[in-house]
Design a protein around this motif. Structure first.
Motif, PDB file in Angstrom:
ATOM      1  N   GLN A 152       0.830  -1.205   0.000  1.00 24.70           N
ATOM      2  CA  GLN A 152       0.000   0.000   0.000  1.00 24.70           C
ATOM      3  C   GLN A 152       0.869   1.261   0.000  1.00 24.70           C
ATOM      4  OE1 GLN A 152      -3.373   0.296  -0.476  1.00 24.70           O
ATOM      5  NE2 GLN A 152      -2.819   2.448  -0.629  1.00 24.70           N
ATOM      6  N   ILE A 156       3.758   5.947  -5.592  1.00 27.13           N
ATOM      7  CA  ILE A 156       3.625   6.117  -7.040  1.00 27.13           C
ATOM      8  C   ILE A 156       2.416   6.986  -7.381  1.00 27.13           C
ATOM      9  CG2 ILE A 156       3.128   4.838  -9.167  1.00 27.13           C
ATOM     10  CD1 ILE A 156       5.144   2.724  -8.105  1.00 27.13           C
ATOM     11  N   ASP A 157       1.290   6.726  -6.717  1.00 25.50           N
ATOM     12  CA  ASP A 157       0.071   7.498  -7.009  1.00 25.50           C
ATOM     13  C   ASP A 157       0.236   8.973  -6.666  1.00 25.50           C
ATOM     14  OD1 ASP A 157      -1.037   5.139  -7.786  1.00 25.50           O
ATOM     15  OD2 ASP A 157      -2.361   4.892  -6.048  1.00 25.50           O
ATOM     16  N   TRP A 158       0.811   9.239  -5.481  1.00 23.45           N
ATOM     17  CA  TRP A 158       0.961  10.636  -5.054  1.00 23.45           C
ATOM     18  C   TRP A 158       1.919  11.390  -5.970  1.00 23.45           C
ATOM     19  CZ3 TRP A 158       1.557   9.257   0.845  1.00 23.45           C
ATOM     20  CH2 TRP A 158       0.297   8.935   1.380  1.00 23.45           C
ATOM     21  N   LYS A 172       2.449  10.813  -9.066  1.00 27.37           N
ATOM     22  CA  LYS A 172       1.738  11.061 -10.321  1.00 27.37           C
ATOM     23  C   LYS A 172       0.798  12.254 -10.152  1.00 27.37           C
ATOM     24  CE  LYS A 172      -0.224   8.135 -13.905  1.00 27.37           C
ATOM     25  NZ  LYS A 172      -0.524   6.708 -14.180  1.00 27.37           N
ATOM     26  N   GLU A 173       0.022  12.227  -9.053  1.00 26.24           N
ATOM     27  CA  GLU A 173      -0.946  13.294  -8.788  1.00 26.24           C
ATOM     28  C   GLU A 173      -0.259  14.656  -8.691  1.00 26.24           C
ATOM     29  OE1 GLU A 173      -3.323  14.926  -4.908  1.00 26.24           O
ATOM     30  OE2 GLU A 173      -2.951  12.767  -4.985  1.00 26.24           O
ATOM     31  N   LYS A 226       2.269   1.763  -3.391  1.00 23.39           N
ATOM     32  CA  LYS A 226       1.239   2.281  -4.295  1.00 23.39           C
ATOM     33  C   LYS A 226       1.028   3.772  -4.023  1.00 23.39           C
ATOM     34  CE  LYS A 226      -3.562   1.314  -5.750  1.00 23.39           C
ATOM     35  NZ  LYS A 226      -3.827   2.720  -6.016  1.00 23.39           N
ATOM     36  N   ASN A 227       0.960   4.153  -2.724  1.00 27.56           N
ATOM     37  CA  ASN A 227       0.802   5.568  -2.375  1.00 27.56           C
ATOM     38  C   ASN A 227       1.912   6.411  -2.991  1.00 27.56           C
ATOM     39  OD1 ASN A 227      -1.438   5.169  -0.778  1.00 27.56           O
ATOM     40  ND2 ASN A 227      -0.336   5.156   1.143  1.00 27.56           N
TER      41      ASN A 227
END
Length: 296
Positions: A177, A183-185, A187-188, A180-181
């Motif tokens: 998790q 990479i996602d953050w 990107k955002e 994933k955070n």
């Protein structure tokens, strides 16, 4: 509905926090209680319901060394006092350093106070305050605080964009998790860089300064055994905008990099491969900051 803490409970929390500090920082030059009488009164008060309320606050000094980009270590001294109602109310802290100008010191202390008011009510927070100073205080040494000249005659300052690259070190990164955070953050927030999971964990993010700081404030809120910014690069771009930011990037996107894991849990990364990867990106000098040895 929070129940009010009793004075006795607050006193006990203060004592256990001071015990924790003295066990973490056993040397006088790192942590020293400056008012032993106040501490003795506080201990007496915590143990005896009928005791007099202590007449003075416990006072102590925490000294913190922080790295300054392109320079050596700088020592910051935190003069701390715990109000009687702490931790219901924030601690009183004044940070000083021989390298801070008066206006820089005022700015630093006012930002620290804001941080404490937002993050420290009801919970012991001396360690977070110390970490804040370690992470951020050095940046104030370079801040030329010409706020007075900015307001005169409504002078318009040229728009300065700051490009930042953060090199984050974690004891380990396994949790899916968290990965994933990260990479996602990134990107955002339009950040590029890489994340090397395993032990140790290495994360590099680069992009707009405010986005990097937002990323760091989210990541450090997750639970970590140990996580810190090992190195920080800031480049001011005069009115550079988007194109200026793109030109500074050494990585195109943020991706997870696994370097031939070996070891029982497949969690120890091949640091030689990490070194060559950093070398390709023109960041080989960072390897030494992380691991304290020359690569190759």
């Amino acid at each position: 509905e929070t129940t009010e803490m009793t004075n006795q409970e607050e006193a006990e929390i203060q004592i256990s926090e001071l015990d924790l500090l003295s066990s973490m920082f056993p040397y006088e030059e790192e942590f020293a209680v400056t008012d032993h009488l106040a501490l003795a009164e506080l201990k007496h008060y915590a143990e005896n319901e009928s005791a007099e309320v202590p007449s003075s606050k416990v006072q102590f000094i925490l000294n913190v060394k922080a790295e300054v980009p392109n320079a050596s270590m700088v020592e910051f001294s935190m003069a701390c006092a715990l109000p009687f109602k702490y931790p219901t109310v924030p601690p009183e802290i004044t940070v000083r350093s021989s390298l801070l100008s008066r206006s820089q010191q005022i700015h630093l202390n006012s930002d620290l106070k804001t941080y404490l008011m937002q993050n420290c009510s009801g919970e012991p927070c001396m360690l977070s305050a110390r970490q804040w100073v370690k992470d951020y205080a050095a940046a104030y040494i370079d801040k030329e605080l010409s706020s007075s000249s900015m307001t005169t005659a409504g002078a318009v300052q040229p728009e300065v964009t700051v490009f930042t690259r953060l090199w984050i070190y974690s004891h380990h990164i396994y949790n899916k998790q968290k990965r994933k955070n990260i990479i996602d953050w990134a990107k955002e927030l339009s950040l590029s860089g890489f994340c090397m999971p395993g032990k140790p964990g290495v994360v590099c993010v680069e992009g707009l300064q405010s986005s990097c700081e937002e990323f760091w404030s989210r990541v450090r809120r997750l639970t970590w055994k140990r996580i810190l910014i090992r190195h920080r690069e800031d480049v001011s771009l005069e009115g550079g905008g988007h194109a200026g930011i793109q030109n500074q990037r050494k990585f195109s996107t943020l991706e997870e990099k696994c370097f031939d894991a070996h070891g029982a849990r497949g969690n120890h990364m091949d640091l030689g491969q990490l070194y060559h990867f950093l070398e390709e990106k023109g960041c080989a000098d960072i390897f030494q900051m992380y691991f304290g040895v020359e690569g190759h």
